[in-house]
Scaffold this active site. Structure first.
Site, PDB file in Angstrom:
ATOM      1  CD  GLU A   6       6.622  -1.292  -3.121  1.00  0.00           C
ATOM      2  OE1 GLU A   6       7.389  -1.396  -4.075  1.00  0.00           O
ATOM      3  OE2 GLU A   6       6.096  -2.271  -2.549  1.00  0.00           O
ATOM      4  CE1 TYR A   7      -2.655   1.680  -6.835  1.00  0.00           C
ATOM      5  CE2 TYR A   7      -3.422   3.213  -5.153  1.00  0.00           C
ATOM      6  CZ  TYR A   7      -3.589   2.608  -6.386  1.00  0.00           C
ATOM      7  OH  TYR A   7      -4.666   2.932  -7.160  1.00  0.00           O
ATOM      8  CG  ASP A   8      -0.937   5.172  -0.289  1.00  0.00           C
ATOM      9  OD1 ASP A   8      -1.826   4.912  -1.116  1.00  0.00           O
ATOM     10  OD2 ASP A   8      -1.036   4.943   0.928  1.00  0.00           O
ATOM     11  CG  LEU A  45     -11.706 -24.394   9.353  1.00  0.00           C
ATOM     12  CD1 LEU A  45     -12.750 -24.625   8.274  1.00  0.00           C
ATOM     13  CD2 LEU A  45     -12.182 -24.957  10.684  1.00  0.00           C
ATOM     14  CE1 TYR A  79     -16.726 -18.931   9.427  1.00  0.00           C
ATOM     15  CE2 TYR A  79     -17.366 -18.875   7.130  1.00  0.00           C
ATOM     16  CZ  TYR A  79     -16.495 -18.536   8.132  1.00  0.00           C
ATOM     17  OH  TYR A  79     -15.377 -17.808   7.832  1.00  0.00           O
ATOM     18  CB  CYS A 122      24.456 -15.934   0.893  1.00  0.00           C
ATOM     19  SG  CYS A 122      23.330 -16.225  -0.493  1.00  0.00           S
ATOM     20  CE  LYS A 129      -9.398 -26.503   1.743  1.00  0.00           C
ATOM     21  NZ  LYS A 129      -8.128 -26.190   1.299  1.00  0.00           N
ATOM     22  CE  LYS A 172     -17.828 -24.770  11.294  1.00  0.00           C
ATOM     23  NZ  LYS A 172     -18.614 -23.608  10.900  1.00  0.00           N
ATOM     24  CE  LYS A 195     -12.063 -24.340   4.083  1.00  0.00           C
ATOM     25  NZ  LYS A 195     -11.644 -23.338   3.102  1.00  0.00           N
ATOM     26  CD  GLU A 216     -21.052 -25.213   8.995  1.00  0.00           C
ATOM     27  OE1 GLU A 216     -22.198 -25.237   9.455  1.00  0.00           O
ATOM     28  OE2 GLU A 216     -20.194 -24.417   9.384  1.00  0.00           O
ATOM     29  CG  ASP A 242     -13.102 -20.923  -2.962  1.00  0.00           C
ATOM     30  OD1 ASP A 242     -12.374 -20.374  -2.112  1.00  0.00           O
ATOM     31  OD2 ASP A 242     -12.676 -21.353  -4.047  1.00  0.00           O
ATOM     32  CB  CYS A 300      26.656 -15.834  -2.492  1.00  0.00           C
ATOM     33  SG  CYS A 300      26.662 -17.380  -1.583  1.00  0.00           S
ATOM     34  CG  ASP A 324      -2.015  -1.021   1.107  1.00  0.00           C
ATOM     35  OD1 ASP A 324      -2.127  -1.638   0.028  1.00  0.00           O
ATOM     36  OD2 ASP A 324      -2.753  -1.213   2.081  1.00  0.00           O
ATOM     37  CD  GLU A 375     -15.472 -17.742   3.294  1.00  0.00           C
ATOM     38  OE1 GLU A 375     -15.305 -17.585   4.529  1.00  0.00           O
ATOM     39  OE2 GLU A 375     -14.555 -18.071   2.517  1.00  0.00           O
ATOM     40  NE  ARG A 385      -8.137 -15.956   8.106  1.00  0.00           N
ATOM     41  CZ  ARG A 385      -7.232 -16.670   8.765  1.00  0.00           C
ATOM     42  NH1 ARG A 385      -7.487 -17.072   9.977  1.00  0.00           N
ATOM     43  NH2 ARG A 385      -6.103 -16.988   8.213  1.00  0.00           N
ATOM     44  CB  CYS A 400      24.930 -20.403  -3.220  1.00  0.00           C
ATOM     45  SG  CYS A 400      23.672 -19.110  -3.155  1.00  0.00           S
ATOM     46  CB  CYS A 406      23.532 -21.067   0.197  1.00  0.00           C
ATOM     47  SG  CYS A 406      24.711 -19.721   0.364  1.00  0.00           S
TER      48      CYS A 406
HETATM   49  S1  IVH Z   1     -15.367 -22.331  10.355  1.00  0.00           S
HETATM   50  C1  IVH Z   1     -13.521 -21.533  14.175  1.00  0.00           C
HETATM   51  N1  IVH Z   1     -17.055 -22.891   8.426  1.00  0.00           N
HETATM   52  O1  IVH Z   1     -12.552 -21.406   5.510  1.00  0.00           O
HETATM   53  C2  IVH Z   1     -14.216 -21.393  12.897  1.00  0.00           C
HETATM   54  N2  IVH Z   1     -15.080 -21.713   7.844  1.00  0.00           N
HETATM   55  O2  IVH Z   1      -9.907 -22.549   5.846  1.00  0.00           O
HETATM   56  C3  IVH Z   1     -13.310 -21.358  11.707  1.00  0.00           C
HETATM   57  N3  IVH Z   1     -14.907 -21.142   5.481  1.00  0.00           N
HETATM   58  O3  IVH Z   1     -11.223 -18.753   7.375  1.00  0.00           O
HETATM   59  C4  IVH Z   1     -13.980 -21.268  10.418  1.00  0.00           C
HETATM   60  N4  IVH Z   1     -16.843 -22.001   4.855  1.00  0.00           N
HETATM   61  O4  IVH Z   1     -13.098 -18.229   5.709  1.00  0.00           O
HETATM   62  C5  IVH Z   1     -15.892 -22.322   8.741  1.00  0.00           C
HETATM   63  N5  IVH Z   1     -18.654 -23.442   6.853  1.00  0.00           N
HETATM   64  C6  IVH Z   1     -17.500 -22.866   7.157  1.00  0.00           C
HETATM   65  C7  IVH Z   1     -16.701 -22.231   6.179  1.00  0.00           C
HETATM   66  C8  IVH Z   1     -15.480 -21.673   6.578  1.00  0.00           C
HETATM   67  C9  IVH Z   1     -15.762 -21.357   4.447  1.00  0.00           C
HETATM   68  C10 IVH Z   1     -13.598 -20.477   5.361  1.00  0.00           C
HETATM   69  C11 IVH Z   1     -13.333 -19.415   6.399  1.00  0.00           C
HETATM   70  C12 IVH Z   1     -12.070 -19.835   7.095  1.00  0.00           C
HETATM   71  C13 IVH Z   1     -11.459 -20.760   6.098  1.00  0.00           C
HETATM   72  C14 IVH Z   1     -10.545 -21.753   6.772  1.00  0.00           C
END
Ligand code: IVH
Length: 689
Positions: free
Chosen positions: A41-43, A89, A233, A438, A320, A296, A124, A122, A126, A417, A39, A181, A145, A414, A432
């Site tokens: 550098e941008y400013d 997580l 969440y 170095c 995942k 959870k 996750k 539940e 994106d 260096c 930020d 989210e 965050r 290396c 190295c």
């Molecule tokens: S719970 C203690 N629940 O995933 C609670 N996170 O990889 C921690 N995210 O930073 C998060 N869906 O941004 C939770 N159903 C869900 C979620 C979720 C997406 C994201 C969230 C977190 C990241 C962690």
């Protein structure tokens, strides 16, 4: 040509150069959500551009970055400290690992095999996480965050998101932070990109980048024009607990108008995997992108007992989805020099899109890995990326070889260096041996020193560090704090350099001076000692309290038979290898010189373990021994640590309490002989309750 014209020509060229740089930076920041410059550098660019435009108003055009919508005096958002840390997580990738998560929960809580561990599963989402703070049921603040402890204030932007309630009903608590989210639906994403293309603008790579780019707009009108959604969440601070299970929490949030996704209650690994398959199948039909499933523990009392480890809860994990893959060619293998001298081979790839993101590098980890996968330069390979992790080469498609592929030969010097590159027995990494001499290591150490979780100095981006190092302005971390003093008498002050001006110089010194007071844990982390990450730095800071005590202890710990060494390896996460790296760091004369110089410029604050101020065992050293019956050893230790106690594995004169369970043996005897207070398990529970 008159002298005046010459200057005008220069100004025009400089104006174009700066405008191009700013446009590129805007694109990286807003469209790809991957800032390329700080930020500060941008400013600085902006300040320079404004200066030229003030002197040469004829250069001001409607499309100048100083005039376009979205441009504002500064790119920075106000920082916000989270009342309760925003966590991330842990991940699991398979049925075995999912089972492993449940087993760990069971073991930690000491549950027997037949007891059901109910999990809420539940999606996750994106997108980007956001904390909504309601006070007296009115939305007063929204924050990103950030690093988990401190985020950015995006209240004005979030207030434009239609589905986020501005008020909560009367039965909601006085204070409530809703965590969730922000995302962009596929439909909104496609429409936005079509509009971008129509306007001749670059499209966004994926919905997550589009959502993040839309929220982090200083011009709220831009956010307002983007269709964003929100799913809640979890919660942060709340005036009281209004639920006993995670299911109930979701229900309450839903009743109060917070959008909630659907979920499934799982009581067994069969439920878990059945749900996983179902969600994976329905994934393409969802209107929002998900990258896994979050499990959870449903019972909130169990959640409280499980607590946290470092930055993630023990009571939740993310399952995942498989990584996305693509096929491309390895053009070259380069060697990257890290701050500790580690030489990491990196594959330069023909750019390829993997899951919506263009990938042109992949880590190859080390030479054994290259040999194991038989990766050669010129090979056609499968690459993958999952979430935010660095892209990886999965395998070589050997059928594609034509004989021209080259086998990678590890360097014995290396690349930066020229010092010997040595691979010690038992180490997979070649390093190295240049150490302090170095340049690349020195520069990487400086970059680490100013990085976000260390000193977090905004104005010192990678490029500035590089050029200041080359010019000899900053050779080691202590030089950063002497920059301003040196600049005063300098014939070539910073403001006189290309791309700099009086304002940017002033801002740089301000961002440095703001960090003259620093928490000990950040300071230790910033030193960049091998194996000492953020969490370990916190443990060291809370164990030793001051930098002088740490330094002295590390010198004393050179004697492996002594108490200092025993204390050191009793700290969680510090095994003999990390202990050795620490001891070696503090034994190096050069490091002590830099450390002393730093101390003379800084006010190093003791690290305070969060949320432990009124605990009766805060700061006490506790040893658990024998069999505990009301809780498992792991639980006892975790609980003691969240209350601010230090749990040690061995009894010494410094031990405050020995908690002796059934059949306690030698540690109990030692405690008695040293006159250390011995508590029964029940005494301990009474003490901390
Ligand atoms: S719970 C203690 N629940 O995933 C609670 N996170 O990889 C921690 N995210 O930073 C998060 N869906 O941004 C939770 N159903 C869900 C979620 C979720 C997406 C994201 C969230 C977190 C990241 C962690």
């Amino acid at each position: 040509m008159s002298l005046f014209d010459l200057q005008a020509e220069d100004a025009k060229a400089q104006h174009k150069k700066l405008s191009d740089k700013m446009r590129a930076a805007d694109k990286a920041y807003y469209q790809n959500d991957a800032p390329e410059i700080s930020d500060g550098e941008y400013d600085k660019l902006r300040g320079e551009l404004e200066k030229i435009e003030a002197d040469y108003p004829e250069l001001v055009r409607a499309d100048s970055p100083t005039q376009t919508i979205g441009a504002a005096p500064s790119r920075g958002f106000k920082k916000v400290k989270h009342a309760v840390a925003m966590l991330s997580l842990s991940n699991v990738f398979s049925e075995e690992e999912a089972q492993g998560f449940v087993d760990k929960v069971r073991r930690f809580l000491g549950l027997d095999e037949n007891e059901i561990v109910a999990l809420v599963a539940e999606p996750k989402i994106d997108g980007l996480s956001c904390s909504l703070r309601y006070e007296n049921r009115i939305l007063v603040q929204a924050a990103t965050r950030g690093d988990g402890a401190e985020g950015e204030d995006i209240t004005a932007n979030v207030k434009t998101i239609a589905c986020v309630p501005q008020n909560l009903p009367d039965d909601a608590p006085d204070i409530l932070e809703v965590r969730g989210e922000i995302y962009m639906s596929r439909k909104a994403f496609n429409a936005l990109n079509a509009a971008q293309l129509e306007k001749g603008k670059e499209p966004f790579a994926n919905p997550r980048n589009a959502a993040a780019g839309s929220v982090r707009q200083l011009d709220v009108k831009v956010t307002e024009g983007r269709e964003l959604g929100f799913f809640g969440y979890s919660i942060g601070e709340a005036s009281y607990r209004f639920y006993d299970t995670h299911e109930e929490l979701r229900q309450k949030l839903g009743q109060w108008g917070i959008p909630e996704t659907s979920y499934t209650l799982c009581n067994s690994i069969e439920d878990i995997m059945g749900n996983y398959e179902d969600v994976l199948k329905s994934r393409p039909d969802l209107d929002y992108e998900i990258d896994g499933i979050v499990y959870k523990v449903n019972d909130v009392n169990w959640q409280a007992r499980l607590g946290f480890i470092s930055r993630s809860p023990r009571w939740a994990t993310a399952h995942k989805f498989p990584a996305e893959q693509a096929i491309t060619r390895i053009e070259a293998i380069d060697i990257q020099v890290g701050r500790t001298g580690a030489l990491t081979p990196v594959a330069r790839l023909s750019p390829v899109t993997v899951g919506g993101v263009v990938v042109s590098n992949a880590t190859l980890h080390n030479e054994d890995e290259i040999a194991r996968k038989d990766i050669r330069i010129g090979d056609t390979v499968v690459v993958q990326r999952a979430g935010d992790v660095i892209p990886q080469v999965v395998e070589v498609i050997t059928e594609e070889r034509n004989g021209s592929e080259e086998i990678f030969k590890p360097l014995n010097k290396c690349p930066d260096c020229g010092a010997h590159a040595v691979r010690e027995e038992g180490d997979v990494i070649r390093r190295c041996s240049g150490g302090m001499t170095c340049p690349k290591q020195a520069i990487e150490r400086l970059k680490h020193f100013v990085s976000r979780l260390a000193f977090d100095i905004d104005g010192l981006g990678d490029k500035i560090i590089q050029s200041f190092w080359e010019e000899g302005l900053i050779k080691n971390p202590a030089d950063i704090f002497m920059l301003e003093a040196g600049n005063k008498d300098s014939l070539t002050p910073i403001r006189a350099r290309e791309g700099w001006g009086g304002l940017s110089e002033k801002n740089l010194f301000k961002s440095i001076n703001d960090r003259r007071s620093i928490a000990l844990n950040r300071f230790i982390y910033a030193l960049g000692i091998r194996q000492i990450g953020e969490a370990t730095a916190k443990r060291l800071a809370s164990t030793y309290a001051t930098i002088d005590a740490l330094t002295l202890a590390m010198v004393q710990a050179q004697d492996h038979e002594g108490e200092a060494y025993a204390d050191l390896i009793a700290i969680e996460d510090i095994g003999p290898a990390a202990a050795q790296d620490l001891i070696a760091f503090f034994a190096e004369a050069h490091n002590i010189t830099v450390l002393d110089a730093l101390k003379s410029h800084l006010d190093i604050q003791p690290y305070e373990m969060p949320q432990v101020s009124d605990s009766p065992v805060a700061g006490k050293i506790v040893v658990f021994t024998g069999t505990l019956v009301q809780m498992t050893r792991a639980e006892a230790k975790a609980k003691a640590e969240t209350l601010g106690a230090k749990v040690s594995g061995s009894v010494s004169k410094k031990t405050d309490y020995v908690v002796a369970g059934e059949d306690a043996g030698s540690k109990l005897k030692k405690a008695q002989s040293l006159d250390v207070t011995v508590l029964s398990e029940q005494n301990w529970l009474d003490l901390i309750s």
